[in-house]
Design an enzyme around this catalytic site. Sequence first.
Site, PDB file in Angstrom:
ATOM      1  CG  ASP A   7       2.975  -1.683  -1.458  1.00 42.73           C
ATOM      2  OD1 ASP A   7       3.023  -2.562  -0.916  1.00 42.73           O
ATOM      3  OD2 ASP A   7       2.814  -0.424  -0.779  1.00 42.73           O
ATOM      4  CG  ASP A   9      -1.767  -1.949   2.821  1.00 45.84           C
ATOM      5  OD1 ASP A   9      -3.213  -1.718   2.619  1.00 45.84           O
ATOM      6  OD2 ASP A   9      -1.353  -2.843   3.245  1.00 45.84           O
ATOM      7  CG  ASP A 182       3.782   3.464   0.834  1.00 43.03           C
ATOM      8  OD1 ASP A 182       3.734   3.724   1.908  1.00 43.03           O
ATOM      9  OD2 ASP A 182       3.720   2.276   0.465  1.00 43.03           O
TER      10      ASP A 182
END
Length: 220
Positions: A7, A9, A182
């Site tokens: 991922d 961001d 996250d």
Amino acid sequence: MQLALFDLDNTLLAGDSDFQWGQFLISKGLLNEQEHLAKNIAFYEDYKAGRLDIYAFLDFQLKPLSEHPRHELEALHREYMAQKIRPMITDKARALVERHRQNGDLLVVITATNSFVTTPIAREFGIDHLIGTTPEEVDGKFTGKVTGTPSFQEGKITRLHEWLAGRDQSLSDFETTWFYSDSHNDLPLLKLVDKPVAVDPDPTLEAYAEEAGWPIISLR
């Protein structure tokens, strides 16, 4: 060969590229600060809470792309990379990518953020492969709409399978599959891979990872 999915961001980046693109356009006087910032914050809160309407968000976020010629957008993006993105790339994030590269793994950034914003960021990490939400283009100009399945929540699985099929591959072809994220929005894909890793996770993902016994790391 192993597959390493990242991922972007708040995972590889110590911040959100989509949010910062809007902030950058505001700083250039290209967006109304009061109107755009309030909506951007509201969408970001919805994202963190797991209730984001992805199509409503994309209508909002892709609209500025339709308002400028491609060459102007690319010039703006180069400035945005220097001002906003490179300061959000940590040595730990670069080192993680490099460990997988040295291992000979296939490296892929998979992100809900649109591919215009994120392709140069993936290249900054030396990652050639990107699965991002695809903004529609007609005659070389962005329309402000999305094409195909947004790379968000279960859509990341759909887009990953489509991408692999285009390479005549499937997940079963890899000895091990990794995914670093996250966000609890990525739980569908995290549950699918062999090696899910929570990176500076939000509270929901942190709790799930602790219960499931997944590694929890920080790239900050």
